[in-house]
Design an enzyme around this catalytic site. Structure first.
Site, PDB file in Angstrom:
ATOM      1  CE  LYS A  13      -2.190  -1.207   3.936  1.00 34.03           C
ATOM      2  NZ  LYS A  13      -1.422  -2.484   4.218  1.00 34.03           N
ATOM      3  NE  ARG A  88      -3.790  -1.387  10.266  1.00 33.42           N
ATOM      4  CZ  ARG A  88      -2.654  -1.037   9.681  1.00 33.42           C
ATOM      5  NH1 ARG A  88      -2.662   0.428   9.394  1.00 33.42           N
ATOM      6  NH2 ARG A  88      -1.636  -1.559   9.651  1.00 33.42           N
ATOM      7  NE  ARG A 127       7.769  -3.461   5.616  1.00 32.85           N
ATOM      8  CZ  ARG A 127       6.289  -3.214   5.796  1.00 32.85           C
ATOM      9  NH1 ARG A 127       5.732  -3.028   4.674  1.00 32.85           N
ATOM     10  NH2 ARG A 127       5.599  -3.069   6.762  1.00 32.85           N
ATOM     11  NE  ARG A 155       6.575  -0.555   9.806  1.00 32.17           N
ATOM     12  CZ  ARG A 155       5.447  -0.828   9.295  1.00 32.17           C
ATOM     13  NH1 ARG A 155       5.194  -0.215   8.311  1.00 32.17           N
ATOM     14  NH2 ARG A 155       4.446  -1.348  10.002  1.00 32.17           N
ATOM     15  NE  ARG A 166       2.400  -5.135  11.236  1.00 33.70           N
ATOM     16  CZ  ARG A 166       3.804  -4.900  10.249  1.00 33.70           C
ATOM     17  NH1 ARG A 166       4.750  -5.388  10.877  1.00 33.70           N
ATOM     18  NH2 ARG A 166       3.341  -4.191   9.344  1.00 33.70           N
TER      19      ARG A 166
HETATM   20  P1  AMP Z   1       1.183   0.399   9.165  1.00 35.78           P
HETATM   21  O1  AMP Z   1       2.462   1.076   9.191  1.00 35.78           O
HETATM   22  O2  AMP Z   1       0.111   0.741   8.347  1.00 35.78           O
HETATM   23  O3  AMP Z   1       1.594  -1.067   8.665  1.00 35.78           O
HETATM   24  O4  AMP Z   1       0.913   0.272  10.711  1.00 35.78           O
HETATM   25  C1  AMP Z   1       1.788  -0.024  11.701  1.00 35.78           C
HETATM   26  C2  AMP Z   1       1.045  -0.254  12.954  1.00 35.78           C
HETATM   27  O5  AMP Z   1       0.479   1.153  13.287  1.00 35.78           O
HETATM   28  C3  AMP Z   1       0.020  -0.861  13.128  1.00 35.78           C
HETATM   29  O6  AMP Z   1       0.209  -2.414  13.402  1.00 35.78           O
HETATM   30  C4  AMP Z   1      -1.018  -0.537  14.124  1.00 35.78           C
HETATM   31  O7  AMP Z   1      -0.348  -1.031  15.368  1.00 35.78           O
HETATM   32  C5  AMP Z   1      -1.012   0.898  13.969  1.00 35.78           C
HETATM   33  N1  AMP Z   1      -1.682   1.410  13.180  1.00 35.78           N
HETATM   34  C6  AMP Z   1      -1.534   2.044  11.891  1.00 35.78           C
HETATM   35  N2  AMP Z   1      -2.734   2.583  11.320  1.00 35.78           N
HETATM   36  C7  AMP Z   1      -3.816   2.278  12.257  1.00 35.78           C
HETATM   37  C8  AMP Z   1      -5.043   2.221  12.217  1.00 35.78           C
HETATM   38  N3  AMP Z   1      -5.755   2.931  11.152  1.00 35.78           N
HETATM   39  N4  AMP Z   1      -5.928   1.881  13.239  1.00 35.78           N
HETATM   40  C9  AMP Z   1      -5.262   1.273  13.923  1.00 35.78           C
HETATM   41  N5  AMP Z   1      -3.961   1.014  14.238  1.00 35.78           N
HETATM   42  C10 AMP Z   1      -3.151   1.563  13.371  1.00 35.78           C
END
Ligand code: AMP
Length: 209
Positions: A13, A88, A127, A155, A166
């Site tokens: 994404k 989400r 990554r 990360r 996740r």
């Molecule tokens: P991402 O960078 O989108 O993979 O998000 C990394 C982490 O941030 C996720 O595993 C969640 O812990 C948190 N996170 C990011 N976006 C959201 C969201 N919209 N709702 C809840 N948690 C989020």
């Protein structure tokens, strides 16, 4: 245009959003990136985010929504945005609809990127990103130029154990969001496996751009 890029962690994404910014002339809004920035600042809020993120859990809706609303109200997002990693949960999707309605806008399209769990784990565990540019690389599929490799970081939540958690969160809480938008006829599904350009092409086709 208000566009949601939807998919499990590691679907691509963020990478594809980066490629669509110039084409669509709208910013990417990644709640994950915003939370990582907050965490890096060392603030109390950032520490709160970290307590969920490091375990692969979703951050509670009310915290996410507060952060999201502030970002959406910024000037560069006044004619649309690419939402990456948001919404989400169904509650976040409902909140997004109501926030956009208040701005006389609506979600125009949801592009769902489909990728299987084995591929996701392989992608995520390989990554790395460049802290100076935010550019994301993969050690095999999209290697970084030699001269910047020394400064790349991984990360904290990109370990196999956390990725599995996740993914479970995705299946339980996030996948239902797709049904929410499918009922409204907004979902286009694209195969998220292939060359980066190929996948961008599929998304462009789905969006007619
Ligand atoms: P991402 O960078 O989108 O993979 O998000 C990394 C982490 O941030 C996720 O595993 C969640 O812990 C948190 N996170 C990011 N976006 C959201 C969201 N919209 N709702 C809840 N948690 C989020």
């Amino acid at each position: 245009m208000d566009l949601i890029l939807f998919g499990p962690p590691g679907a691509g994404k963020g990478t594809q959003a980066q490629r669509l910014i110039d084409l669509l002339n709208i910013p990417q809004i990644s709640t994950g990136d915003m939370m990582r920035a907050e965490r890096k600042s060392g603030s109390e809020l950032g520490q709160k985010f970290d307590s969920f993120m490091s375990q692969g859990k979703l951050v509670p809706d009310e915290l996410v929504l507060e952060l999201f609303k502030q970002r959406l109200m910024q000037d560069d997002a006044k004619s649309g945005a690419i939402f990456d990693g948001f919404p989400r949960t169904v509650a976040q999707a409902e909140a997004l609809d109501s926030i956009l309605a208040g701005l006389n806008r609506k979600v125009d399209k949801v592009v769902s990127m489909e990728v299987g769990l084995d591929v996701l784990i392989d992608r995520i565990c390989g990554r790395f990103s460049d802290p100076e540019t935010g550019q994301v690389y993969h050690e095999r599929y999209n290697p970084a130029p030699q001269e910047i490799r020394g400064r790349l970081t991984q990360r904290k939540d990109d370990t196999e154990e956390v990725v599995r958690k996740r993914y479970q969160e995705y299946k339980t809480n996030t996948e239902p969001v797709l049904g929410y938008y499918a009922e409204r006829g907004l979902v286009a599904t694209v195969d998220g496996v292939g060359e980066l350009d190929e996948i961008t092409g599929r998304i462009r086709k789905a969006l007619n751009v």
